[in-house]
Design an enzyme around this catalytic site. Structure first.
Site, short mmCIF file in Angstrom:
data_model
loop_
_atom_site.label_atom_id
_atom_site.label_comp_id
_atom_site.label_asym_id
_atom_site.label_seq_id
_atom_site.Cartn_x
_atom_site.Cartn_y
_atom_site.Cartn_z
N ASP A 179 0.90 -1.14 0.00
CA ASP A 179 0.00 0.00 0.00
C ASP A 179 0.94 1.19 0.00
O ASP A 179 1.59 1.47 1.01
CB ASP A 179 -0.87 0.02 1.26
CG ASP A 179 -1.86 1.17 1.20
OD1 ASP A 179 -1.43 2.29 0.93
OD2 ASP A 179 -3.06 0.93 1.40
N HIS A 180 1.06 1.86 -1.14
CA HIS A 180 2.16 2.83 -1.24
C HIS A 180 2.01 3.99 -0.26
O HIS A 180 2.97 4.67 0.04
CB HIS A 180 2.35 3.30 -2.69
CG HIS A 180 1.37 4.32 -3.17
ND1 HIS A 180 0.11 4.00 -3.57
CD2 HIS A 180 1.47 5.66 -3.30
CE1 HIS A 180 -0.52 5.10 -3.95
NE2 HIS A 180 0.28 6.13 -3.79
N LYS A 184 4.95 6.52 2.35
CA LYS A 184 5.10 7.99 2.32
C LYS A 184 5.75 8.45 3.62
O LYS A 184 5.39 7.99 4.70
CB LYS A 184 3.75 8.67 2.11
CG LYS A 184 3.19 8.42 0.70
CD LYS A 184 1.92 9.21 0.46
CE LYS A 184 1.26 8.79 -0.84
NZ LYS A 184 1.60 9.60 -1.99
N GLU A 218 -7.81 14.66 -4.50
CA GLU A 218 -7.00 14.76 -5.72
C GLU A 218 -7.65 15.77 -6.66
O GLU A 218 -8.87 15.92 -6.67
CB GLU A 218 -6.94 13.41 -6.43
CG GLU A 218 -6.30 12.32 -5.59
CD GLU A 218 -6.18 11.02 -6.37
OE1 GLU A 218 -5.14 10.81 -6.98
OE2 GLU A 218 -7.16 10.23 -6.39
N HIS A 242 -5.73 2.67 1.21
CA HIS A 242 -4.95 3.81 1.71
C HIS A 242 -5.59 4.47 2.94
O HIS A 242 -4.94 4.71 3.95
CB HIS A 242 -4.79 4.89 0.63
CG HIS A 242 -4.24 4.36 -0.67
ND1 HIS A 242 -3.28 3.39 -0.73
CD2 HIS A 242 -4.53 4.66 -1.96
CE1 HIS A 242 -2.99 3.12 -2.00
NE2 HIS A 242 -3.74 3.88 -2.76
C1 BG6 Z 1 -3.76 4.81 -6.29
C2 BG6 Z 1 -5.14 4.93 -6.88
O1 BG6 Z 1 -3.69 3.71 -5.45
O2 BG6 Z 1 -3.46 5.99 -5.56
C3 BG6 Z 1 -5.24 6.17 -7.76
O3 BG6 Z 1 -5.44 3.78 -7.65
C4 BG6 Z 1 -4.81 7.39 -6.99
O4 BG6 Z 1 -6.57 6.32 -8.23
C5 BG6 Z 1 -3.45 7.17 -6.33
O5 BG6 Z 1 -4.75 8.48 -7.88
C6 BG6 Z 1 -3.09 8.33 -5.42
O6 BG6 Z 1 -1.77 8.18 -5.01
P1 BG6 Z 1 -0.89 9.44 -4.64
O7 BG6 Z 1 0.41 8.87 -4.16
O8 BG6 Z 1 -0.76 10.27 -5.86
O9 BG6 Z 1 -1.64 10.17 -3.56
#
Ligand code: BG6
Length: 489
Positions: A179-180, A184, A218, A242
């Protein structure tokens, strides 16, 4: 303190879906940054795999393009790019056929203790078939690690099926579910803030905290991903993973250590304590229509998708509740959406009002304290406190933000989440990766919301691009006697 770069052990990293968007936009640039920083040893290898019939040189050219497009110019060094690109090689293979797999196995050789990582940057339908091939061709032995990306399923049942297929070949100790958001910097800072300071933890409970707000907003739309997105929607795409992970780190009990299972056990308990939601009352779905965003006119979701009948939500706001001693009665307001007024991800911890004011009416209103952890952009931690207005004129109070901006305080480039996460996989550290039971517990809470929405005749409320979403999301918070945090900066 300057960043400390500790070189990792030599490794072979095999990226499936190597020519795809995730690999090109995130993985190759992140690996380059770590290479340029001196963290990756000379004899590390990065092997791209996909169905496309490319040569090593074709893949290297693709890698170079990825660096030119996705690494900021200031970080590009011609000599380092050259030596990094030389680490890349390529083997074509298709998950549906046996061809190519023996070549990959031969290239990797017998497991000899060297670190081996398989990164599945592919559609999730391929997770099972790729694992099966890795098992069949003897590549999953000897402590090999597997990295998978979301979406892991579309529901509890499908997530279980994916996890089951992976589990046939790889033991849980070797599976890294990314889960990226957990990679962060500021998200990790949440743990530093809570557990490396004596100041906050004694107040971190329902006796002192009035509500918590987690926003991931976003300005982008679905950016050519409408096909995928329309089958997912904001709840699956952002909340199930997330936002619930951010909620877990905010709400969990102090773990006994930062060992992977110590942290993941605590996060799991939070997910298990989430009260099943009455979606009709405590959720708001939205869908963006045309408007203006990021400085120009933009089309609505339905036009982008080309399907006027879609009821997929591009915005969701929820009022969640955690049923345990620490949090009972504290609303957690969660919201995320595309094409909103600003790109901002933050966690707002709103403390309770003071019990009694000693100031007279002329002093002005006393706002309750707030701690705002800004995940992106402009990573910072702000503590809103009341202070006296300087100078004569009686005791007049003002709300001031004590602002700890990370860029100013540390003056370093904030590494992309993938840099951290990729190196953690190589180091064998699972702390920032989701365990199977966490993913499934998150789905267990999400599924009934999806079911209630599907059964309802109501469509998502439309909102103009460039706004903060449907007004019902404001009403959701106001009904609880609260308001969304707004930062004037
Ligand atoms: C991804 C989603 O996991 O996270 C995208 O599939 C989203 O829809 C993105 O735009 C947002 O990541 P970040 O790092 O730009 O906040």
């Amino acid at each position: 303190m300057a960043a400390r770069v500790i070189m990792v052990e030599p490794f072979d990293l095999v990226v499936f879906g190597a020519t795809g968007d995730l690999s090109v936009r995130k993985l190759i640039p992140a690996l380059y940054q770590r290479w340029a920083a001196g963290q990756i040893p000379e004899d590390a290898r990065i092997i791209g795999v996909s169905r496309r019939k490319l040569s090593d040189d074709d893949f290297r050219a693709l890698g170079r393009d990825a660096l030119l497009k996705h690494v900021p110019e200031a970080d590009r060094d011609e000599a380092k790019m050259g030596s990094f690109i030389a680490r890349l090689s390529y083997i074509p293979a298709d998950a549906g056929e046996d061809a190519g797999w023996p070549d990959l196995a031969a290239s990797l050789g017998k497991p000899d203790g060297r670190i081996r990582v398989f990164y599945l940057a592919t559609a999730p339908e391929l997770f099972g078939p790729i694992c099966e091939k890795l098992g069949k061709f003897g590549m999953a032995e000897g402590g090999t690690r597997l990295v998978v990306e979301k979406p892991i399923g579309k529901s509890l049942a499908s997530a279980r099926a994916v996890n089951e297929a992976i589990g046939q070949v790889f033991g849980e100790d070797h599976v890294y579910r990314i889960d990226h958001y957990l990679g962060k910097e500021t998200v990790q800072n949440l743990m530093a803030l809570r557990f490396a300071n004596a100041l906050f933890e004694p107040l971190w409970n329902s006796a002192h905290i009035d509500n918590v707000q987690i926003t991931v907003a976003e300005t982008l739309g679905v950016e050519g991903r409408a096909g995928y997105y329309d089958t997912a929607g904001a709840l699956r795409d952002m909340v199930q993973n997330h936002i619930l992970q951010l909620l877990c780190l905010t709400a969990m009990e102090p773990p006994t250590s930062l060992a992977a299972d110590a942290v993941r056990d605590e996060k799991l308990k939070v997910l298990q304590a989430l009260v099943p939601m009455r979606a009709a009352e405590f959720s708001v779905r939205g869908q963006y229509r045309a408007g203006a965003s990021a400085g120009g006119p933009v089309a609505g979701y339905l036009e982008e998708l080309g399907n006027p009948a879609s009821r997929t939500e591009t915005f969701v706001a929820l009022r969640a509740e955690i049923a345990n001693w620490r949090w009972a009665g504290v609303p957690f307001f969660l919201r995320t959406g595309k094409r909103l007024a600003a790109r901002v991800s933050e966690i707002v911890v709103q403390f309770r009002a003071i019990p009694h004011s000693v100031f007279d009416a002329g002093a002005g209103a006393i706002a309750p304290n707030k701690l705002v952890v800004r995940v992106q952009p402009d990573e910072s931690v702000k503590l809103f406190v009341m202070l006296k207005d300087p100078g004569p004129g009686g005791m007049r109070l003002q709300e001031i933000a004590l602002n700890m901006s990370f860029a100013e305080a540390f003056g370093v480039r904030n590494p992309d989440a993938y840099e951290r996460l990729l190196m953690d996989v190589v180091r064998g550290n699972q702390t920032l990766f989701m365990r199977r039971d966490e993913v499934e517990a998150a789905w267990r809470w999400i599924d009934p919301i999806l079911e209630e929405w599907a059964a309802s005749s109501e469509a998502p409320k439309s909102y103009t691009s460039g706004t903060w979403g449907p007004s019902a999301a404001i009403a959701l918070v106001e009904r609880a006697g609260r308001t969304w945090h707004e930062d004037e900066d």
